[in-house]
Design an enzyme around this catalytic site. Structure first.
Site, PDB file in Angstrom:
ATOM      1  N   ASP A  86      -8.158  -5.344  -0.258  1.00 54.30           N
ATOM      2  CA  ASP A  86      -8.520  -5.974  -1.328  1.00 54.30           C
ATOM      3  C   ASP A  86      -8.212  -7.410  -1.134  1.00 54.30           C
ATOM      4  OD1 ASP A  86      -7.529  -3.306  -3.482  1.00 54.30           O
ATOM      5  OD2 ASP A  86      -9.564  -3.951  -3.048  1.00 54.30           O
ATOM      6  N   HIS A 134       0.931  -1.172  -0.029  1.00 52.90           N
ATOM      7  CA  HIS A 134      -0.036  -0.149  -0.025  1.00 52.90           C
ATOM      8  C   HIS A 134       0.904   1.278  -0.183  1.00 52.90           C
ATOM      9  CE1 HIS A 134      -3.018   2.831   1.032  1.00 52.90           C
ATOM     10  NE2 HIS A 134      -4.010   2.049   0.811  1.00 52.90           N
TER      11      HIS A 134
HETATM   12  C1  SDX Z   1      -6.067   0.141  -3.028  1.00 52.29           C
HETATM   13  O1  SDX Z   1      -4.268   4.726  -1.932  1.00 52.29           O
HETATM   14  C2  SDX Z   1      -5.065   3.882  -1.480  1.00 52.29           C
HETATM   15  O2  SDX Z   1      -5.575   4.164  -0.546  1.00 52.29           O
HETATM   16  C3  SDX Z   1      -5.972   2.791  -2.244  1.00 52.29           C
HETATM   17  C4  SDX Z   1      -6.866   1.901  -1.506  1.00 52.29           C
HETATM   18  C5  SDX Z   1      -8.134   2.647  -1.336  1.00 52.29           C
HETATM   19  O3  SDX Z   1      -8.945   2.202  -0.280  1.00 52.29           O
HETATM   20  O4  SDX Z   1      -8.318   3.506  -2.077  1.00 52.29           O
HETATM   21  O5  SDX Z   1      -6.250   1.472  -0.237  1.00 52.29           O
HETATM   22  C6  SDX Z   1      -7.422   0.709  -2.516  1.00 52.29           C
HETATM   23  O6  SDX Z   1      -5.933   0.469  -4.341  1.00 52.29           O
HETATM   24  C7  SDX Z   1      -5.291  -1.162  -2.291  1.00 52.29           C
HETATM   25  C8  SDX Z   1      -3.957  -1.402  -3.285  1.00 52.29           C
HETATM   26  C9  SDX Z   1      -4.478  -2.509  -4.213  1.00 52.29           C
HETATM   27  N1  SDX Z   1      -3.429  -2.919  -5.298  1.00 52.29           N
HETATM   28  C10 SDX Z   1      -2.618  -4.019  -4.960  1.00 52.29           C
HETATM   29  O7  SDX Z   1      -3.076  -4.836  -3.978  1.00 52.29           O
HETATM   30  C11 SDX Z   1      -1.840  -4.299  -6.019  1.00 52.29           C
HETATM   31  C12 SDX Z   1      -0.485  -5.026  -5.713  1.00 52.29           C
HETATM   32  N2  SDX Z   1       0.147  -3.809  -4.744  1.00 52.29           N
HETATM   33  C13 SDX Z   1       0.933  -2.855  -5.459  1.00 52.29           C
HETATM   34  O8  SDX Z   1       1.281  -2.895  -6.766  1.00 52.29           O
HETATM   35  C14 SDX Z   1       1.564  -1.812  -4.501  1.00 52.29           C
HETATM   36  O9  SDX Z   1       1.873  -2.227  -3.518  1.00 52.29           O
HETATM   37  C15 SDX Z   1       0.795  -0.587  -4.655  1.00 52.29           C
HETATM   38  C16 SDX Z   1       0.230  -0.126  -6.231  1.00 52.29           C
HETATM   39  C17 SDX Z   1      -0.622  -0.883  -3.659  1.00 52.29           C
HETATM   40  C18 SDX Z   1       1.525   0.662  -4.037  1.00 52.29           C
HETATM   41  O10 SDX Z   1       2.445   0.859  -4.803  1.00 52.29           O
HETATM   42  P1  SDX Z   1       3.891   1.825  -4.430  1.00 52.29           P
HETATM   43  O11 SDX Z   1       3.163   2.584  -3.092  1.00 52.29           O
HETATM   44  O12 SDX Z   1       3.822   2.860  -5.533  1.00 52.29           O
HETATM   45  O13 SDX Z   1       4.833   1.177  -3.870  1.00 52.29           O
HETATM   46  P2  SDX Z   1       5.902   0.564  -4.960  1.00 52.29           P
HETATM   47  O14 SDX Z   1       5.379   0.056  -6.517  1.00 52.29           O
HETATM   48  O15 SDX Z   1       7.003   1.629  -5.180  1.00 52.29           O
HETATM   49  O16 SDX Z   1       6.609  -0.579  -4.089  1.00 52.29           O
HETATM   50  C19 SDX Z   1       7.649  -0.351  -3.561  1.00 52.29           C
HETATM   51  C20 SDX Z   1       8.658  -1.781  -3.459  1.00 52.29           C
HETATM   52  C21 SDX Z   1       8.869  -2.222  -4.883  1.00 52.29           C
HETATM   53  O17 SDX Z   1      10.164  -3.047  -4.717  1.00 52.29           O
HETATM   54  P3  SDX Z   1      11.569  -2.468  -4.843  1.00 52.29           P
HETATM   55  O18 SDX Z   1      11.574  -1.621  -6.192  1.00 52.29           O
HETATM   56  O19 SDX Z   1      11.764  -1.279  -3.981  1.00 52.29           O
HETATM   57  O20 SDX Z   1      12.487  -3.498  -4.877  1.00 52.29           O
HETATM   58  O21 SDX Z   1       7.609  -2.923  -2.897  1.00 52.29           O
HETATM   59  C22 SDX Z   1       7.479  -3.739  -3.914  1.00 52.29           C
HETATM   60  C23 SDX Z   1       7.740  -3.061  -5.332  1.00 52.29           C
HETATM   61  O22 SDX Z   1       8.248  -4.014  -6.146  1.00 52.29           O
HETATM   62  N3  SDX Z   1       5.925  -4.279  -4.007  1.00 52.29           N
HETATM   63  C24 SDX Z   1       5.560  -5.341  -4.155  1.00 52.29           C
HETATM   64  C25 SDX Z   1       4.072  -5.398  -3.902  1.00 52.29           C
HETATM   65  N4  SDX Z   1       3.806  -4.028  -3.847  1.00 52.29           N
HETATM   66  C26 SDX Z   1       4.824  -3.434  -3.590  1.00 52.29           C
HETATM   67  N5  SDX Z   1       6.343  -6.647  -4.473  1.00 52.29           N
HETATM   68  C27 SDX Z   1       5.304  -7.637  -4.782  1.00 52.29           C
HETATM   69  N6  SDX Z   1       4.131  -7.696  -4.261  1.00 52.29           N
HETATM   70  C28 SDX Z   1       3.387  -6.488  -4.307  1.00 52.29           C
HETATM   71  N7  SDX Z   1       2.218  -6.539  -4.005  1.00 52.29           N
END
Ligand code: SDX
Length: 433
Positions: free
Chosen positions: A368, A310
C-alpha cells in the site's frame, strides 16, 4: 484421512503425565504444520491463537508466499513474471482456473467479460439513492450483494460459477466507475467491447461527452500491473472472510460483499488511502516526515507509519518493489517525476529502513505504500483507492471461494474460545437490582 501431505512424523504434546501424538503435514513448498483436528477430542484442550498468527485454516493451491524470502507466486508462477508479461485478465483466469489461458481461452474469457460488463438499468438508479459523499466501498459492497437479486440462479453455485465469476469481475469494474461518475455529477460512460479491461475502466472513469478520453497505454500498463499485484495474497483478512462466509454455503455474491467489507479496514486494504492522506498531511505541514517517524516509534502514540509492516513479510514485500519501479516509470512518463509526495514517500522509506525501531520489528514498506501515488497520477481520487484494491483482489477471492467449495475437508468455519466471564450466579429480579 491420511494423504500424501502427511509426513509420517508426529508432534508430541505432553500434558501432565500424558503424551499425545499429532500428525505433521508438509506442503509442496516445504511449509510444515501440526494437524490438530483431533486435539480437543483426544486431550480436551484447544489452542489459543488470537489473530490466527500461527494457525493454518486450510490447504490451498492458489498462492504461495514466503515472508522471509520475499517470495509471492500465483499457482506456481512468480509475481515478477506475471506482472511483467501478463494482462490482469490473464492472471485473473490463472487464479480462478489454475492455469494460464492460451490465446483461444483468453479471447473467450475476454468475450465473456464483455458480455457481462453492463449492470441492470434498475441498478443504475440505485446510485441516485446514495447520499452525496457516500463511501465508494459501502456502495461497492452494497451493489455486489444486490447482484444476487438480479441473478438468482445461484441455486447451483457450482453450475453457474463461471458466469457468476465473469459477472463479478466485469460488473464490479462498471459499478466502481459508475459510483465515481455519479459522485461527480457526471453522465455515465458505458463499457465498450473494443477496449481491454483496464482501458475500459479508465475510459468509463474519465471519458466526457465534451472532451473524449484518450486512453494512455502507460496508464493502462500500470493499472494492469497494480491489479495483478493485488490479485491474491493467500489467507489475508478479507480472503479469510470470504472463505469463512462461503463455508456456510453462502452464495458467491454475498461472500464477496463480506470480503469487500473486511478489506475496507485501515489496517488492511484501507491503508492505501491512509498512506495518501498521511503523505498529503506531511506535505501540507512543510514536509517534516521525521516527526511522523518519531510518532510511529512512540509507544504512547497510537499513530502507525501507514503502508509499513506486514503480518507475513518480515522482509521486503515483493509487490512494493515492482510498484515503486512502476511509480517512477509512470510519473516520468507523465512529467510528474518531481511529485512532492513521491519524494516524501522515498525519504520516509529511506529513514525508516535505517532506523533500529523498524529494523528490529522487520517493518518494510508494503503493497500500500506507493500504490496510491500511481492511482493519484491516473486521476483516481483517494477515496477510491481501496476500491481499486478490491478490483485487483476479486479474482483471488473468487478462486478461494471455489477452492473452499471443492475441498471435501471444508467444514463450516466456527472457531472455539476460552470463556473468561462470570461463573454461574443466581438470577436477581429487577426490583432487587
Ligand atoms: C495489507 O495479510 C495480508 O496479506 C494483507 C495484504 C494483502 O495483500 O492482503 O498484504 C494487504 O493489508 C497490507 C498491510 C496494510 N496495513 C498497513 O500498512 C497499516 C500499518 N501496518 C500495521 O498496522 C501492521 O504492520 C499490520 C496490521 C500490517 C500487521 O500487524 P501485525 O502483524 O499484527 O503486527 P503487530 O501489530 O503485532 O506489530 C508488531 C510490532 C508492534 O510493536 P511492539 O508492540 O512489538 O513494540 O510492530 C509495530 C507494532 O507497534 N508496528 C508498527 C507498524 N506496524 C507494526 N509500528 C509503527 N508503524 C507501523 N506501520
Amino acid at each position: 484421512m491420511l494423504d500424501q501431505y502427511f509426513t509420517g512424523e508426529k508432534a508430541e504434546v505432553r500434558i501432565g503425565d500424558q503424551v499425545f501424538y499429532l500428525p505433521i503435514i508438509q506442503g509442496t513448498e516445504g511449509e510444515r504444520a501440526i494437524d490438530i483436528r483431533k486435539l480437543r477430542s483426544e486431550t480436551g484442550y484447544i489452542t489459543m491463537d488470537s489473530g490466527y498468527m500461527n494457525t493454518g485454516a486450510c490447504r490451498s493451491s492458489i498462492t504461495f508466499l514466503d515472508g522471509e524470502k520475499s517470495i509471492l507466486n500465483y499457482r506456481g508462477y512468480a509475481i515478477e513474471d506475471l506482472a511483467e508479461h501478463c494482462s490482469f485478465i490473464e492472471v485473473a483466469y490463472l487464479l480462478i482456473n489454475g492455469m494460464l489461458p492460451n490465446i483461444v481461452e483468453l479471447k473467450q474469457f475476454s468475450r465473456q467479460l464483455n458480455n457481462h460488463s453492463m449492470i441492470h438499468e434498475d441498478m443504475v438508479h440505485f446510485f441516485d439513492r446514495f447520499p452525496p459523499g457516500a463511501s465508494p466501498m459501502s456502495i461497492l459492497s452494497s451493489m455486489v450483494n444486490t447482484l444476487c437479486n438480479f441473478y438468482p440462479e445461484m441455486t447451483d453455485p457450482l453450475e453457474s460459477f463461471n458466469i457468476t465469476a465473469a459477472r463479478l469481475l466485469s460488473k464490479l469494474r462498471t459499478v466502481a466507475a459508475f459510483s465515481y461518475r455519479k459522485s461527480k455529477g457526471h453522465p455515465l460512460t458505458y463499457p465498450r467491447h473494443n477496449l481491454s479491461y483496464c482501458a475500459n475502466f479508465l475510459n468509463m472513469m474519465f471519458d466526457s461527452p465534451v472532451n473524449p478520453y484518450l486512453v494512455d497505454n502507460v496508464l493502462v500498463g500500470a493499472l494492469n500491473k497494480l491489479l495483478i499485484l493485488h490479485g491474491d495474497h493467500e489467507l489475508n483478512c478479507s480472503t479469510a472472510t470470504v472463505r469463512i462466509v462461503g463455508s456456510a454455503r453462502t452464495n458467491l455474491y454475498a461472500s464477496i460483499s463480506a470480503g469487500i467489507s473486511a478489506l475496507w479496514g485501515p489496517l488492511h486494504g484501507g491503508a492505501n488511502q491512509e498512506v495518501m492522506e498521511m503523505l498529503e498531511k506531511i506535505h501540507r505541514e512543510g514536509g517534516n516526515y521525521r516527526k511522523y517517524i518519531e510518532k510511529a516509534k512512540d509507544p504512547k502514540d497510537p499513530f502507525r507509519l501507514v503502508g509499513f509492516g506486514h503480518r507475513v513479510y518480515k522482509n521486503h514485500d515483493p509487490r512494493c518493489r515492482i510498484i515503486k519501479k512502476t511509480c517512477d516509470e509512470v510519473l516520468a512518463a507523465l512529467n510528474m517525476a518531481d511529485d512532492p509526495l513521491l519524494a516524501i514517500a522515498k525519504e520516509l522509506e529511506e529513514v525508516a529502513l535505517h532506523d533500529p525501531y523498524f529494523i528490529e520489528r522487520n517493518l518494510y514498506p508494503n503493497v500500500d505504500f506507493y500504490s496510491g501515488i500511481i492511482y493519484r497520477a491516473m486521476g483516481i481520487p483517494t477515496n477510491m483507492f481501496t476500491v481499486m484494491f478490491a478490483l485487483g483482489r476479486l479474482p483471488g477471492w473468487i478462486a478461494h471461494w471455489r477452492e473452499m467449495w471443492d475441498d471435501p475437508n471444508t467444514r463450516i468455519g466456527r472457531p472455539r474460545q476460552v470463556y473468561v466471564g462470570p461463573q454461574l450466579r443466581p438470577f436477581v429480579p429487577i426490583d432487587q437490582r
